[in-house]
Design an enzyme around this catalytic site. Sequence first.
Site, PDB file in Angstrom:
ATOM      1  N   HIS A 270       0.873  -1.180   0.000  1.00  0.00           N
ATOM      2  CA  HIS A 270       0.000   0.000   0.000  1.00  0.00           C
ATOM      3  C   HIS A 270       0.906   1.225   0.000  1.00  0.00           C
ATOM      4  O   HIS A 270       1.500   1.550  -1.008  1.00  0.00           O
ATOM      5  CB  HIS A 270      -0.936  -0.106   1.207  1.00  0.00           C
ATOM      6  N   HIS A 309      -2.343  -2.163 -10.184  1.00  0.00           N
ATOM      7  CA  HIS A 309      -3.245  -1.568  -9.201  1.00  0.00           C
ATOM      8  C   HIS A 309      -4.505  -2.389  -9.135  1.00  0.00           C
ATOM      9  O   HIS A 309      -4.953  -2.914 -10.155  1.00  0.00           O
ATOM     10  CB  HIS A 309      -3.583  -0.119  -9.608  1.00  0.00           C
ATOM     11  N   ASP A 365       2.727   5.565  -7.197  1.00  0.00           N
ATOM     12  CA  ASP A 365       3.987   5.439  -6.461  1.00  0.00           C
ATOM     13  C   ASP A 365       5.216   5.342  -7.341  1.00  0.00           C
ATOM     14  O   ASP A 365       6.336   5.428  -6.859  1.00  0.00           O
ATOM     15  CB  ASP A 365       3.937   4.198  -5.564  1.00  0.00           C
TER      16      ASP A 365
HETATM   17  N1  COA Z   1       4.801  -6.868 -10.957  1.00  0.00           N
HETATM   18  C1  COA Z   1       4.665  -8.050 -11.579  1.00  0.00           C
HETATM   19  N2  COA Z   1       3.518  -8.724 -11.734  1.00  0.00           N
HETATM   20  C2  COA Z   1       2.416  -8.150 -11.221  1.00  0.00           C
HETATM   21  C3  COA Z   1       2.470  -6.907 -10.558  1.00  0.00           C
HETATM   22  C4  COA Z   1       3.703  -6.263 -10.430  1.00  0.00           C
HETATM   23  N3  COA Z   1       3.818  -5.084  -9.819  1.00  0.00           N
HETATM   24  N4  COA Z   1       1.232  -6.582 -10.146  1.00  0.00           N
HETATM   25  C5  COA Z   1       0.427  -7.581 -10.530  1.00  0.00           C
HETATM   26  N5  COA Z   1       1.135  -8.521 -11.192  1.00  0.00           N
HETATM   27  C6  COA Z   1       0.627  -9.737 -11.836  1.00  0.00           C
HETATM   28  C7  COA Z   1       0.252 -10.785 -10.809  1.00  0.00           C
HETATM   29  O1  COA Z   1       1.364 -11.637 -10.539  1.00  0.00           O
HETATM   30  C8  COA Z   1      -0.853 -11.500 -11.519  1.00  0.00           C
HETATM   31  O2  COA Z   1      -0.286 -12.332 -12.495  1.00  0.00           O
HETATM   32  P1  COA Z   1      -0.932 -13.779 -12.809  1.00  0.00           P
HETATM   33  O3  COA Z   1      -2.306 -13.488 -13.339  1.00  0.00           O
HETATM   34  O4  COA Z   1      -0.014 -14.380 -13.791  1.00  0.00           O
HETATM   35  O5  COA Z   1      -0.963 -14.494 -11.487  1.00  0.00           O
HETATM   36  C9  COA Z   1      -1.581 -10.390 -12.257  1.00  0.00           C
HETATM   37  O6  COA Z   1      -0.579  -9.385 -12.493  1.00  0.00           O
HETATM   38  C10 COA Z   1      -2.753  -9.804 -11.504  1.00  0.00           C
HETATM   39  O7  COA Z   1      -2.267  -9.306 -10.260  1.00  0.00           O
HETATM   40  P2  COA Z   1      -3.025  -9.386  -8.874  1.00  0.00           P
HETATM   41  O8  COA Z   1      -2.018  -9.707  -7.813  1.00  0.00           O
HETATM   42  O9  COA Z   1      -4.225 -10.263  -9.006  1.00  0.00           O
HETATM   43  O10 COA Z   1      -3.521  -7.912  -8.726  1.00  0.00           O
HETATM   44  P3  COA Z   1      -4.047  -7.263  -7.382  1.00  0.00           P
HETATM   45  O11 COA Z   1      -5.150  -6.361  -7.801  1.00  0.00           O
HETATM   46  O12 COA Z   1      -4.346  -8.268  -6.342  1.00  0.00           O
HETATM   47  O13 COA Z   1      -2.775  -6.450  -6.871  1.00  0.00           O
HETATM   48  C11 COA Z   1      -1.292  -4.723  -6.336  1.00  0.00           C
HETATM   49  C12 COA Z   1      -2.660  -5.080  -6.931  1.00  0.00           C
HETATM   50  C13 COA Z   1      -1.161  -3.187  -6.300  1.00  0.00           C
HETATM   51  C14 COA Z   1      -1.180  -5.238  -4.916  1.00  0.00           C
HETATM   52  C15 COA Z   1      -0.174  -5.339  -7.210  1.00  0.00           C
HETATM   53  O14 COA Z   1      -0.304  -4.895  -8.559  1.00  0.00           O
HETATM   54  C16 COA Z   1       1.208  -5.038  -6.680  1.00  0.00           C
HETATM   55  O15 COA Z   1       1.678  -5.733  -5.783  1.00  0.00           O
HETATM   56  N6  COA Z   1       1.916  -3.981  -7.226  1.00  0.00           N
HETATM   57  C17 COA Z   1       3.195  -3.615  -6.743  1.00  0.00           C
HETATM   58  C18 COA Z   1       3.060  -2.841  -5.457  1.00  0.00           C
HETATM   59  C19 COA Z   1       2.562  -1.433  -5.685  1.00  0.00           C
HETATM   60  O16 COA Z   1       3.046  -0.720  -6.552  1.00  0.00           O
HETATM   61  N7  COA Z   1       1.581  -1.015  -4.858  1.00  0.00           N
HETATM   62  C20 COA Z   1       1.063   0.342  -4.864  1.00  0.00           C
HETATM   63  C21 COA Z   1      -0.370   0.403  -5.251  1.00  0.00           C
HETATM   64  S1  COA Z   1      -0.866   2.123  -5.338  1.00  0.00           S
END
Ligand code: COA
Length: 455
Positions: A270, A309, A365
């Site tokens: 987050h 996101h 971010d």
């Molecule tokens: N890097 C690499 N792969 C990513 C990714 C990232 N930053 N974010 C998502 N993915 C991939 C997942 O591994 C998943 O792949 P799969 O379908 O092969 O399993 C797919 O994209 C969908 O991701 P998911 O984890 O279901 O999305 P979510 O909605 O649960 O997660 C976040 C959202 C923000 C938690 C996630 O994108 C993340 O961890 N991002 C990095 C942290 C970040 O920047 N957070 C700030 C948010 S403002």
Amino acid sequence: MSEQVSTLTVTDNRTGRTYEVPIKDGAVRAADLRKIKVDDSDFGLMAYDPAFTNTASCRSAITFIDGEAGILRYRGYPIQELAEKSSFLEVAYLLLAGELPTREELATWEDEITHHTMVHESIKKFIDGFHHDAHPMGMLVSTVGALSTFYPDAKQIKDPGLRRLQIVRLIAKITTLAAYSYRHSVGFPYVYPDNDLSYAGNFLNMLWKATELKYEPDPVLEHALDVLFILHADHEQNCSANAMRAVGSSEADPFSAAAAAIAALYGPLHGGANEQVLRMLREIGSPENIPAFIAQVKDGKKKLMGFGHRVYKNYDPRARVIRQIADEVFKVTGTSPLLDLAMELERIALEDEYFVSRRLYPNVDFYTGIIYQAMGFPVEMFPVLFAIGRMPGWLAQWEEGLLDPEQKIARPRQIYIGHGERPYVPMSERSQTAAEDVDAIAAQAAQAAPDRPLR
Ligand code: COA
């Protein structure tokens, strides 16, 4: 939004019975599913939704996001316009009151916030008690929570006047607590607020003032910080807003609820993400290492921090504004090699099938960390800056939740998957397994952090 009521007809194939469930605003009420039962002793159907990916927990008039289209609006106003034309305190007023302030309303509001920035002297003693290397976010969680002990009137959450007073206190004092935490970590004396300065300007004063009689913030950096606060001011039902509402729903005081929201924001998925972006860029080091890093991400060994996101499946509109702010800031601070690296990483990722097919775009971010670093903030302060910006949003969400007659204490259901009732096992008859498990977990933890001193 359509007020039209239509229905959903569902057939329970376990019983062959058919039910009609009302649909309002594109949603069915999960409680309406309870009438779907196998027999009278059945509890009724529940909705299972870990992480609330498809569950609306409230009706809200504060922030609108269309993640598919990359739209973010506060109270109906597009974020780009607010960032360009309003100040942070004006936006805070908008979020809380629902309308942009008139000139007089804004002047009164700014005056109120300005005159509540001082904190009780005892707060300094708390901060003095932290280790010199304590993370400022940990200090912020604690000191914001501690404010509740100074303002027992905050418990009267049903009194509109007292609610407003705590709102003013929280928005005003969070900058002071944040700045004190930073000054403690670098061993500098605390700086009292300067009422002549703007919200962002005073925060810079409390952070950076040295021996000069009067601190004069750089207007470009002061404006950039103000815009960054606007961009972070609310984001509807995110993890920390949900924490604020959940704790607030128990009728806890807003300082305690805000401490919980800050704790939620502390997590790397987050508010900690911008800190992680910078660490990631440092780890990559230079553009020729990008392909190898991307390969590791695609193998699932690494995450591309600052990308992806939960709701935006398009370019985060805040990231666009930040790109412009970055240009202004770097004119003052000089450019950063990390910015070039980030731009190259973004270019490569946005052309890569892995990111394109998953609709992973830069989020808010991705660039904030680089800007904050150029402005002189250590990485540990990044989530703290996010918390300052988000405070009005948390408070608007908290108050909206309290005033919503449909809300009750937040309490999700669970699907129990543990043992059924079983006979108690006396100590003499227990196997070693459980104890061995505990030892194994302890050994693993020690291995993961071998050089971490015990405190
Ligand atoms: N890097 C690499 N792969 C990513 C990714 C990232 N930053 N974010 C998502 N993915 C991939 C997942 O591994 C998943 O792949 P799969 O379908 O092969 O399993 C797919 O994209 C969908 O991701 P998911 O984890 O279901 O999305 P979510 O909605 O649960 O997660 C976040 C959202 C923000 C938690 C996630 O994108 C993340 O961890 N991002 C990095 C942290 C970040 O920047 N957070 C700030 C948010 S403002």
